[in-house]
Design a protein around this motif. Structure first.
Motif, PDB file in Angstrom:
ATOM      1  N   LYS A   1       0.838  -1.161  -0.018  1.00 31.47           N
ATOM      2  CA  LYS A   1      -0.076   0.136  -0.007  1.00 31.47           C
ATOM      3  C   LYS A   1       0.887   1.207  -0.013  1.00 31.47           C
ATOM      4  CE  LYS A   1      -3.569  -2.515   2.576  1.00 31.47           C
ATOM      5  NZ  LYS A   1      -2.917  -3.719   2.822  1.00 31.47           N
ATOM      6  N   ILE A   2       0.631   1.989  -1.254  1.00 28.94           N
ATOM      7  CA  ILE A   2       1.597   3.273  -1.245  1.00 28.94           C
ATOM      8  C   ILE A   2       0.842   4.233  -0.948  1.00 28.94           C
ATOM      9  CG2 ILE A   2       3.173   4.541  -2.889  1.00 28.94           C
ATOM     10  CD1 ILE A   2       3.984   1.603  -1.838  1.00 28.94           C
ATOM     11  N   LEU A   3       1.236   5.420  -0.389  1.00 33.79           N
ATOM     12  CA  LEU A   3       0.592   6.685  -0.283  1.00 33.79           C
ATOM     13  C   LEU A   3       1.310   7.564  -1.119  1.00 33.79           C
ATOM     14  CD1 LEU A   3      -1.121   8.880   0.751  1.00 33.79           C
ATOM     15  CD2 LEU A   3       0.087   8.913   2.757  1.00 33.79           C
ATOM     16  N   LEU A   4       0.796   8.120  -2.145  1.00 30.73           N
ATOM     17  CA  LEU A   4       1.379   9.151  -2.819  1.00 30.73           C
ATOM     18  C   LEU A   4       0.991  10.633  -2.760  1.00 30.73           C
ATOM     19  CD1 LEU A   4       2.973   9.996  -5.697  1.00 30.73           C
ATOM     20  CD2 LEU A   4       0.816   9.365  -7.038  1.00 30.73           C
ATOM     21  N   VAL A   5       1.747  11.406  -2.237  1.00 31.12           N
ATOM     22  CA  VAL A   5       1.317  12.832  -2.198  1.00 31.12           C
ATOM     23  C   VAL A   5       1.918  13.708  -3.116  1.00 31.12           C
ATOM     24  CG1 VAL A   5       1.538  14.532  -0.093  1.00 31.12           C
ATOM     25  CG2 VAL A   5       1.527  12.172   0.591  1.00 31.12           C
ATOM     26  N   GLU A   6       1.158  14.237  -3.965  1.00 31.13           N
ATOM     27  CA  GLU A   6       1.838  14.913  -5.035  1.00 31.13           C
ATOM     28  C   GLU A   6       0.495  16.117  -5.380  1.00 31.13           C
ATOM     29  OE1 GLU A   6       3.090  16.966  -7.927  1.00 31.13           O
ATOM     30  OE2 GLU A   6       4.543  15.316  -7.417  1.00 31.13           O
TER      31      GLU A   6
ATOM     32  N   GLY B   1       0.146  13.384 -10.736  1.00 33.42           N
ATOM     33  CA  GLY B   1      -0.330  12.526  -9.649  1.00 33.42           C
ATOM     34  C   GLY B   1      -0.905  11.779 -10.232  1.00 33.42           C
ATOM     35  N   TYR B   2      -1.680  11.625 -11.236  1.00 32.27           N
ATOM     36  CA  TYR B   2      -2.940  10.835 -12.017  1.00 32.27           C
ATOM     37  C   TYR B   2      -2.012   9.690 -12.647  1.00 32.27           C
ATOM     38  CZ  TYR B   2      -6.258   8.934 -15.056  1.00 32.27           C
ATOM     39  OH  TYR B   2      -6.914   7.872 -15.927  1.00 32.27           O
ATOM     40  N   LEU B   3      -0.969  10.285 -13.466  1.00 30.03           N
ATOM     41  CA  LEU B   3      -0.201   9.468 -14.240  1.00 30.03           C
ATOM     42  C   LEU B   3       0.584   8.640 -13.230  1.00 30.03           C
ATOM     43  CD1 LEU B   3       1.407   8.960 -16.925  1.00 30.03           C
ATOM     44  CD2 LEU B   3       3.116  10.404 -16.344  1.00 30.03           C
ATOM     45  N   LEU B   4       1.098   8.859 -12.182  1.00 22.70           N
ATOM     46  CA  LEU B   4       1.983   8.098 -11.322  1.00 22.70           C
ATOM     47  C   LEU B   4       1.133   7.236 -10.511  1.00 22.70           C
ATOM     48  CD1 LEU B   4       4.517  10.634  -9.709  1.00 22.70           C
ATOM     49  CD2 LEU B   4       4.942   8.953 -11.640  1.00 22.70           C
ATOM     50  N   SER B   5       0.068   7.515 -10.216  1.00 22.41           N
ATOM     51  CA  SER B   5      -1.055   6.562  -9.385  1.00 22.41           C
ATOM     52  C   SER B   5      -1.381   5.595 -10.238  1.00 22.41           C
ATOM     53  CB  SER B   5      -2.113   7.480  -8.656  1.00 22.41           C
ATOM     54  OG  SER B   5      -2.953   7.890  -9.763  1.00 22.41           O
ATOM     55  N   GLU B   6      -1.770   5.915 -11.462  1.00 22.21           N
ATOM     56  CA  GLU B   6      -2.278   4.802 -12.432  1.00 22.21           C
ATOM     57  C   GLU B   6      -1.199   3.996 -12.825  1.00 22.21           C
ATOM     58  OE1 GLU B   6      -5.612   4.293 -13.643  1.00 22.21           O
ATOM     59  OE2 GLU B   6      -5.810   5.798 -11.927  1.00 22.21           O
ATOM     60  N   TYR B   7       0.067   4.433 -12.964  1.00 21.83           N
ATOM     61  CA  TYR B   7       1.231   3.402 -13.238  1.00 21.83           C
ATOM     62  C   TYR B   7       1.304   2.501 -12.115  1.00 21.83           C
ATOM     63  CZ  TYR B   7       5.269   1.951 -15.513  1.00 21.83           C
ATOM     64  OH  TYR B   7       6.457   1.073 -15.914  1.00 21.83           O
ATOM     65  N   LEU B   8       1.527   3.093 -10.805  1.00 22.58           N
ATOM     66  CA  LEU B   8       1.667   2.216  -9.724  1.00 22.58           C
ATOM     67  C   LEU B   8       0.587   1.304  -9.674  1.00 22.58           C
ATOM     68  CD1 LEU B   8       2.873   4.875  -7.088  1.00 22.58           C
ATOM     69  CD2 LEU B   8       4.330   3.222  -8.413  1.00 22.58           C
ATOM     70  N   LYS B   9      -0.714   1.576  -9.978  1.00 22.14           N
ATOM     71  CA  LYS B   9      -1.760   0.524  -9.864  1.00 22.14           C
ATOM     72  C   LYS B   9      -1.669  -0.730 -10.893  1.00 22.14           C
ATOM     73  CE  LYS B   9      -5.090   3.615  -8.092  1.00 22.14           C
ATOM     74  NZ  LYS B   9      -6.235   4.653  -8.491  1.00 22.14           N
TER      75      LYS B   9
ATOM     76  N   LYS C   1       1.336  -1.785 -11.702  1.00 24.90           N
ATOM     77  CA  LYS C   1       2.016  -2.628 -11.390  1.00 24.90           C
ATOM     78  C   LYS C   1       1.658  -3.286  -9.911  1.00 24.90           C
ATOM     79  CE  LYS C   1       4.958  -1.435 -14.616  1.00 24.90           C
ATOM     80  NZ  LYS C   1       5.542  -2.598 -15.503  1.00 24.90           N
ATOM     81  N   GLN C   2       0.319  -3.593  -9.909  1.00 27.42           N
ATOM     82  CA  GLN C   2      -0.158  -4.169  -8.796  1.00 27.42           C
ATOM     83  C   GLN C   2       0.228  -3.616  -7.302  1.00 27.42           C
ATOM     84  OE1 GLN C   2       0.962  -6.182 -11.615  1.00 27.42           O
ATOM     85  NE2 GLN C   2      -1.150  -5.856 -12.044  1.00 27.42           N
ATOM     86  N   LEU C   3       0.346  -2.340  -7.421  1.00 24.43           N
ATOM     87  CA  LEU C   3       0.454  -1.662  -5.886  1.00 24.43           C
ATOM     88  C   LEU C   3      -1.011  -1.137  -5.667  1.00 24.43           C
ATOM     89  CD1 LEU C   3       4.060  -0.022  -6.828  1.00 24.43           C
ATOM     90  CD2 LEU C   3       3.465  -1.893  -4.906  1.00 24.43           C
ATOM     91  N   GLN C   4      -1.307  -0.908  -4.343  1.00 24.98           N
ATOM     92  CA  GLN C   4      -2.589  -0.234  -4.073  1.00 24.98           C
ATOM     93  C   GLN C   4      -1.965   1.143  -3.787  1.00 24.98           C
ATOM     94  OE1 GLN C   4      -4.803  -1.820  -0.683  1.00 24.98           O
ATOM     95  NE2 GLN C   4      -4.589  -4.075  -1.682  1.00 24.98           N
ATOM     96  N   VAL C   5      -2.690   2.273  -4.137  1.00 24.51           N
ATOM     97  CA  VAL C   5      -2.263   3.485  -4.075  1.00 24.51           C
ATOM     98  C   VAL C   5      -3.444   4.319  -3.571  1.00 24.51           C
ATOM     99  CG1 VAL C   5      -1.425   5.492  -5.478  1.00 24.51           C
ATOM    100  CG2 VAL C   5      -0.512   3.171  -6.148  1.00 24.51           C
ATOM    101  N   GLU C   6      -3.290   5.255  -2.673  1.00 25.81           N
ATOM    102  CA  GLU C   6      -3.807   6.469  -2.146  1.00 25.81           C
ATOM    103  C   GLU C   6      -3.177   7.589  -2.577  1.00 25.81           C
ATOM    104  OE1 GLU C   6      -7.454   7.872  -0.082  1.00 25.81           O
ATOM    105  OE2 GLU C   6      -6.618   5.762  -0.194  1.00 25.81           O
ATOM    106  N   TRP C   7      -3.903   8.523  -3.237  1.00 23.23           N
ATOM    107  CA  TRP C   7      -3.227   9.641  -3.718  1.00 23.23           C
ATOM    108  C   TRP C   7      -3.880  10.978  -3.156  1.00 23.23           C
ATOM    109  CZ3 TRP C   7      -4.972  12.192  -9.175  1.00 23.23           C
ATOM    110  CH2 TRP C   7      -4.567  13.282  -9.331  1.00 23.23           C
ATOM    111  N   ALA C   8      -2.987  11.875  -2.541  1.00 24.48           N
ATOM    112  CA  ALA C   8      -3.496  12.736  -1.787  1.00 24.48           C
ATOM    113  C   ALA C   8      -2.773  14.051  -2.584  1.00 24.48           C
ATOM    114  CB  ALA C   8      -2.801  12.656  -0.540  1.00 24.48           C
TER     115      ALA C   8
END
Length: 232
Positions: A6-11, A17-25, A27-34
């Motif tokens: 589970k990754i918290l992306l603060v951007e 932010g959208y690009l990185l959160s979608e890319y991380l997802k 790669k099978q990572l759970q992402v919460e974007w703040a």
């Protein structure tokens, strides 16, 4: 079954932010974007995260200030900085706050994922590794490496995960030279210039923590490494 991190992306930048959160997802990572750093502490009370990717230049609350708040309340939470600020002084400041890594924009998404997974893998191995002793004596100190605590005459000092890793490595090789390369590859996973500067910062932290016992010294062997000297 493979663990899902589970990754918290603060951007605050909406496009990045959208690009990185979608890319991380992907790669099978759970992402919460703040997008707002001022909301992060509240979010961390509600959810558990394995690692935080933290932008430095944000409105309302900058990443360095937020990192201090995270370290104060969640001292063992690993985080990495993602920022356009690339001056040496900014990089060293990031590491001094306890960051595992400092990635400069523009960032390649594949490199970001590779670094995230490398850090998570090392942290998991550190937690899972057998510990011969939970509490280790270092001179007049007691080092509780499992709980990241250094004790001295009733006073408790909380260490970060990286400080704990470094002190444990030095203790395991006490009174012997630990080369820069061996320390960096074992703990940072990369023997480069910025990680060497980061290592020096963390050694300074440990020296301050251990200064109450004059029989303990972390000696710098110029150009080679460090020795944790403990006079019995």
């Amino acid at each position: 079954m493979e663990k899902t991190y589970k990754i918290l992306l603060v951007e605050d930048d909406e496009s990045l932010g959208y690009l990185l959160s979608e890319y991380l997802k992907m790669k099978q990572l759970q992402v919460e974007w703040a997008q707002d750093g001022s909301k992060v502490m509240e979010l961390m009370e509600q959810r558990l995260f394995d690692l935080i990717v933290l932008d430095v230049m944000m409105p309302h609350l900058d990443g360095f200030t937020l990192a201090r708040q995270i370290k104060d309340k969640h001292p063992n939470m690993p985080f990495i900085f993602l920022t356009a600020k690339s001056l040496k002084i900014d990089v060293l400041k990031g590491f001094s706050l306890g960051a595992l890594d400092y990635l400069k924009k523009p960032i390649d998404e594949e490199e970001l994922v590779a670094r995230i997974m490398a850090h998570l893998s090392r942290l998991e191995k550190t937690v899972a590794a057998p510990i011969e002793k939970e509490v280790i004596s270092i001179g007049s100190y007691s080092f509780d490496n499992r709980n990241h605590v250094l004790l001295h005459e009733g006073e408790s000092m909380r260490l970060t995960a990286r400080e704990t890793e470094l002190l444990k490595f030095l203790v395991q090789h006490k009174n012997n030279l630990c080369s820069h390369k061996d320390i960096l590859l074992s703990i940072w996973g990369n023997n480069d210039y910025f990680n060497r500067k980061s290592l020096n910062v963390f050694v300074t932290h440990l020296r301050k923590y251990l200064e109450k016992d004059p029989s303990i010294k972390i000696e710098n062997v110029h150009g080679r490494g460090f020795i944790l000297k403990v006079n019995q």
